[in-house]
Write a protein that holds these residues in place. Sequence first.
Motif, short mmCIF file in Angstrom:
data_model
loop_
_atom_site.label_atom_id
_atom_site.label_comp_id
_atom_site.label_asym_id
_atom_site.label_seq_id
_atom_site.Cartn_x
_atom_site.Cartn_y
_atom_site.Cartn_z
N THR A 64 -2.99 -6.41 -6.66
CA THR A 64 -3.54 -6.82 -5.36
C THR A 64 -3.24 -8.27 -5.00
O THR A 64 -3.40 -8.66 -3.86
CB THR A 64 -5.07 -6.62 -5.32
N GLY A 65 -2.81 -9.08 -5.98
CA GLY A 65 -2.56 -10.48 -5.67
C GLY A 65 -1.94 -11.22 -6.84
O GLY A 65 -1.78 -10.69 -7.93
N PHE A 111 0.77 -14.97 -3.48
CA PHE A 111 0.96 -13.70 -2.81
C PHE A 111 0.11 -13.65 -1.54
O PHE A 111 -1.06 -14.02 -1.56
CB PHE A 111 0.56 -12.53 -3.71
N THR A 112 0.71 -13.19 -0.43
CA THR A 112 -0.04 -13.04 0.82
C THR A 112 -0.30 -11.57 1.14
O THR A 112 -1.26 -11.26 1.84
CB THR A 112 0.71 -13.70 1.99
N SER A 113 0.55 -10.68 0.65
CA SER A 113 0.31 -9.24 0.79
C SER A 113 1.05 -8.49 -0.31
O SER A 113 2.09 -8.92 -0.78
CB SER A 113 0.73 -8.72 2.17
N VAL A 114 0.46 -7.37 -0.70
CA VAL A 114 1.04 -6.52 -1.74
C VAL A 114 0.92 -5.08 -1.28
O VAL A 114 -0.16 -4.63 -0.91
CB VAL A 114 0.28 -6.69 -3.08
N LYS A 115 2.05 -4.36 -1.29
CA LYS A 115 2.05 -2.94 -0.94
C LYS A 115 2.71 -2.16 -2.06
O LYS A 115 3.79 -2.52 -2.53
CB LYS A 115 2.79 -2.70 0.38
N TYR A 122 5.83 -2.78 -6.62
CA TYR A 122 5.14 -3.30 -5.44
C TYR A 122 6.07 -4.16 -4.61
O TYR A 122 6.93 -4.87 -5.14
CB TYR A 122 3.93 -4.15 -5.87
N VAL A 124 6.06 -7.35 -2.47
CA VAL A 124 5.20 -8.53 -2.39
C VAL A 124 5.74 -9.48 -1.33
O VAL A 124 6.94 -9.78 -1.30
CB VAL A 124 5.14 -9.26 -3.75
N ASN A 125 4.87 -9.94 -0.46
CA ASN A 125 5.16 -11.06 0.43
C ASN A 125 4.36 -12.23 -0.11
O ASN A 125 3.19 -12.07 -0.49
CB ASN A 125 4.76 -10.74 1.86
N ASP A 127 3.92 -16.86 -0.17
CA ASP A 127 4.26 -18.20 0.30
C ASP A 127 4.73 -19.01 -0.90
O ASP A 127 4.01 -19.15 -1.89
CB ASP A 127 3.04 -18.87 0.93
N ALA A 138 9.95 -12.65 0.00
CA ALA A 138 9.58 -11.25 -0.25
C ALA A 138 10.40 -10.73 -1.42
O ALA A 138 11.57 -11.11 -1.59
CB ALA A 138 9.82 -10.40 0.99
#
Length: 189
Positions: A64-65, A111-115, A122, A124-125, A127, A138
Amino acid sequence: MKNMKSIAIALVVAFTTLTATAQTKKIDASKSTIAWVGKKVTGQHNGTVNFKDGALTFKGGKLTGGTFNIDMTSIEATDLKAGEGKEKLEGHLKADDFFGTDKYPTSTLVFTSVKEKSKNVYVVNADLTIKGKTAPVAFELTTGKNAASTAFNVDRTKYGITFGSKNFFEGIGDKAVYDEFELTVKLVY
């Protein structure tokens, strides 16, 4: 009334169990690695840079992060030997032309988003902050029980590192250094 209390207690226990499944796994900075490759028209150099610390966050077994600190003063060229250009390249990478490690000794990745893409993989996006400048990156991260790995490219010019870039200096010909450098990361936790 006893049944209502029992139900309330059961719900509290169930909710606590669900929220307690979030787990932070700190990396072992001494075993985790970051390998880099920087390319230029006439060849390439490769080396390593060390983690200071970092952690991945999981909830219900799913990523998740994550957040990481990188010790930029540890940057090292591994393709050159001492006395054969190693010290010169490392000094240049630590200088203001590149990473300016005296002023900016630490870079960060948050990490700003995880899918989830597939089981244990995963998208990962994040910063990435280098030299006080933050830009998005990414990548795909593959996780295992005690390790994770990824590889991705970083455009150094987004962080004000323009030395030898054809996009900023005309007529440099075969002295050009490509804007992107490659990172291969292995996390051990």
